[in-house]
Scaffold this active site. Structure first.
Site, PDB file in Angstrom:
ATOM      1  N   GLU A  36       0.779  -1.233   0.000  1.00 53.79           N
ATOM      2  CA  GLU A  36       0.000   0.000   0.000  1.00 53.79           C
ATOM      3  C   GLU A  36       0.811   1.284   0.000  1.00 53.79           C
ATOM      4  O   GLU A  36       0.383   2.281  -0.554  1.00 53.79           O
ATOM      5  CB  GLU A  36      -1.008   0.008   1.160  1.00 53.79           C
ATOM      6  CG  GLU A  36      -0.406   0.217   2.530  1.00 53.79           C
ATOM      7  CD  GLU A  36      -0.022  -1.054   3.257  1.00 53.79           C
ATOM      8  OE1 GLU A  36       0.354  -0.945   4.435  1.00 53.79           O
ATOM      9  OE2 GLU A  36      -0.067  -2.145   2.662  1.00 53.79           O
ATOM     10  N   GLY A  67      -4.453 -20.666  -8.246  1.00 60.89           N
ATOM     11  CA  GLY A  67      -4.459 -21.988  -7.633  1.00 60.89           C
ATOM     12  C   GLY A  67      -3.180 -22.301  -6.877  1.00 60.89           C
ATOM     13  O   GLY A  67      -3.153 -23.202  -6.059  1.00 60.89           O
ATOM     14  N   GLU A 101       8.948 -13.253   3.702  1.00 60.87           N
ATOM     15  CA  GLU A 101       9.795 -13.104   2.517  1.00 60.87           C
ATOM     16  C   GLU A 101      11.199 -12.665   2.914  1.00 60.87           C
ATOM     17  O   GLU A 101      12.186 -13.233   2.450  1.00 60.87           O
ATOM     18  CB  GLU A 101       9.219 -12.047   1.565  1.00 60.87           C
ATOM     19  CG  GLU A 101       8.092 -12.498   0.706  1.00 60.87           C
ATOM     20  CD  GLU A 101       7.591 -11.384  -0.201  1.00 60.87           C
ATOM     21  OE1 GLU A 101       6.437 -11.492  -0.622  1.00 60.87           O
ATOM     22  OE2 GLU A 101       8.336 -10.417  -0.490  1.00 60.87           O
TER      23      GLU A 101
END
Length: 174
Positions: A36, A67, A101
């Site tokens: 954001e 998926g 991450e």
């Protein structure tokens, strides 16, 4: 700034490509960012600039197939990249995904030699290193919202300290 990051990426890719003992990489750059507060103003332009320069970039909203489990795809893509550009913005450390991450990026950097290039976007590197200021408040907000063991908290603090100490690019609009 984009031109400087392009040149840095090209130089690293050139050096890494000459090392024939490594497994081929699927991506030149893995781009890590908290959406954001940096996506529209910086990350989208950086991504386009790198792509236009012929640098193959993994960006979470581009490369994950429908998926796929996001966490598995993201973590696998980090290991399949030559470079990780980590855009550390005010709210980066307020995201569990970003911190996961970062933990993986820094681990692969230590173990497999992934090149980590931090971009301090409207945040001072010392605030990242010490988890202070608005960046530190965002990190504390995350820590109070989610449950995690002390080992994870300690790892995340260490990764923020370590990436805050890497020479990177500092971008301040003020």
């Amino acid at each position: 700034m984009h031109v400087l990051l392009q040149a840095t990426a090209r130089d690293i890719i050139r050096r890494e490509s000459s090392n024939k003992t490594d497994q081929p990489k699927m991506y030149d750059v893995f781009l890590s960012f908290g959406g954001e507060d940096s996506r529209a103003k910086f990350v989208s332009h950086l991504y386009a600039s790198l792509q236009n320069a012929g640098i193959h970039v993994f960006r979470d909203d581009d490369e994950i197939q429908r998926g796929d489990q996001i966490s598995i795809s993201l973590l696998r893509s980090i290991g399949q990249s030559r470079i990780s550009i980590v855009v550390l913005s005010t709210n980066y450390a307020n995201s569990r995904w970003c911190m996961l991450e970062l933990e993986k990026i820094m681990e692969i950097g230590r173990i497999q030699g992934l090149v980590v290039v931090p971009v301090f976007y409207e945040v001072d590197p010392s605030e990242v290193r010490r988890q202070e200021g608005q960046f530190g408040k965002a990190f504390e907000n995350l820590m109070s919202r989610i449950s995690m063991d002390e080992s994870t908290k300690s790892n995340w603090r260490r990764e923020l300290f370590d990436i805050g100490g890497i020479a990177g690019f500092v971008l301040n609009n003020s």
